[in-house]
Design a protein around this motif. Sequence first.
Motif, mmCIF file in Angstrom:
data_model
loop_
_atom_site.group_PDB
_atom_site.id
_atom_site.type_symbol
_atom_site.label_atom_id
_atom_site.label_comp_id
_atom_site.label_asym_id
_atom_site.label_seq_id
_atom_site.Cartn_x
_atom_site.Cartn_y
_atom_site.Cartn_z
ATOM 1 N N ASN A 237 -3.870 1.546 -3.373
ATOM 2 C CA ASN A 237 -3.953 0.014 -2.921
ATOM 3 C C ASN A 237 -3.010 -0.496 -4.009
ATOM 4 O O ASN A 237 -2.393 -0.016 -4.828
ATOM 5 C CB ASN A 237 -5.287 -0.674 -3.068
ATOM 6 N N ARG B 203 -5.301 -4.670 3.763
ATOM 7 C CA ARG B 203 -5.874 -3.376 3.505
ATOM 8 C C ARG B 203 -5.942 -2.660 5.053
ATOM 9 O O ARG B 203 -6.594 -3.148 5.899
ATOM 10 C CB ARG B 203 -7.331 -3.537 3.086
ATOM 11 N N TRP C 125 0.823 -1.286 -0.211
ATOM 12 C CA TRP C 125 -0.002 0.010 -0.104
ATOM 13 C C TRP C 125 1.042 1.224 0.029
ATOM 14 O O TRP C 125 1.961 1.541 0.608
ATOM 15 C CB TRP C 125 -1.048 0.089 1.189
#
Length: 561
Positions: free
Chosen positions: A405, A458, A389
């Motif tokens: 991302n 994430r 990321w």
Amino acid sequence: MPKNQGRIFQRSTLLGCCLSLSLLSLTACSTLPHSGKVNQSQGVEVANSKSIQNAPAPSRDAEPQEILRGFLAACRAGALTNSFDGARQYLLPRAAAAWKPEAEIHIYPADANIRLQATEATIKLQVPVRGLLSKNGVFQAAGSSEELTANFTFAKDSDDQWRIAQLPSGLILAESTFRSAYNKQSLFFLSPDAKNLVPDVRWVPRAKATSYLAELLLAGPSDELKGAVGTAVPAGATLVSHQVPMDGNEAQVRIQAPDSSLDPVTASLLQWQLDRTLKQESSVLNVAVSINGQVLTSPLPKGEQLAPSIPLAVRNNQVINLSDNSIFVNQLEGAAQPLTGIAIDPRKNQNLAYTRGNTALYWGQLGAQQRNILTGKALTVPDIDRQGWTWIPDLTLGPAAYLVNPEGQVSTIPMPGSGSPVERIVVSPDGMRMLVVRRNQSQAEVALLLIRRETTGRPIETRLLSTTAFAPDTKIWPGWKSPIEPVLLTRTGRSAESTLITLPLGDVQEEELAVSNPIDFAASDSTQGLMLLDQSGSLYRQDGRRWVLLSNGVLWPFYTN
């Protein structure tokens, strides 16, 4: 000198004595008065630093202040040997049974002004404190004006001898005594995707470090990391007899648990956590784990492998490998605008991110064409974490940053704490913490934030852990020497001098002078992983306490990892 509000000790001159020896100069009361005004001692003299390994026994017919002095000396000896039976000799039986020496440890600085008051059958002690160590080994910094007030009440026992009848729980130790008795280690928990281990800094007694480390690991992560890391420890697991016996150099971790039926993957992860945690002790070469008598034999995971850490810099619109002066990236797109920051994905399947003119973020795979995926107003320097990321501040976003991302999709993520604009972000090597540089008209600051992630990697949110404040005109370049060693290069105002500040989590702040007139800085958790660029274009790498010339005529030094 920065004002620190986070979880760090301040640098002080270490003094090899404990508070008990400070009481040697309690001359204002040779016996405790039973009437009259309160007597106060200011600026108590501290005795010599000779180490006391054995707890002294109470002397016959000792007066209360002698009992207190002996008790605190015995506490120091107990901290060094991890046995407080000697200290309990100074307490009445009921007090001895109730006293919990390791409930907490108050740590005071060497230059503390210790104040003592004696009245009737009580001695009150007041001392500035550096911080508090909790029973689970987590250090909590004290405020700059915080003090400890400890009351000790005395009474005669059945043999007509003065003993301590009431006292606070825990210990009161000088910083040097604390460091002699305790060692800073890490417990290792699982990253959300279970591909890596995340350190959780603790202080454990040197005398029984292996057992303490194992027991603390079974108890789970600190409050700081709760909700951000995982563990393979079975629910309800405990350590048999609270001990890890040693068979030669093998630590034998015997666990009791309501359910011992671990699948092979979980068993492997549990062994991995314990193996990494206990092998910090030099006496441990092998770790054997059993649950309810069943020995675990799953092979240990290898963890996610990253690309080797390579020192890089930009020259003539190309990224140069400084190890061999070869070309690492042939051309950077958008050359019509000046380069304003660059980063490379530390994973083997790497991406490249850089900013041009503080308005355009270029992103793409290494070896392929990069594309402009974001137009901002005041973009600074990007950083790519080990999960792939990309974090990129924009000074116009306020307390937030852009997040890209691994597929190149852009979103924003809030940065808690002050409402000041985010100037720079650097994520720790394990991807779980970050340094965030912010400033406003009144101060510059470096915030330490925790990153919570999904199992996919994430980021879900960031959480403020601590803040270190500086003068508003301080230039700050952040980095990480290891997952638990944030490092800052600072330069204040128009001064040519720069200072390298290491802020190890849960430990003492360290400072040293660095190369004059810096304009950029990079850090890596590799050997000699610090680079500094000065305004003449000379690039230096740290070698021990020296800075050695590495290259000339380059810009934007950084590392692949």
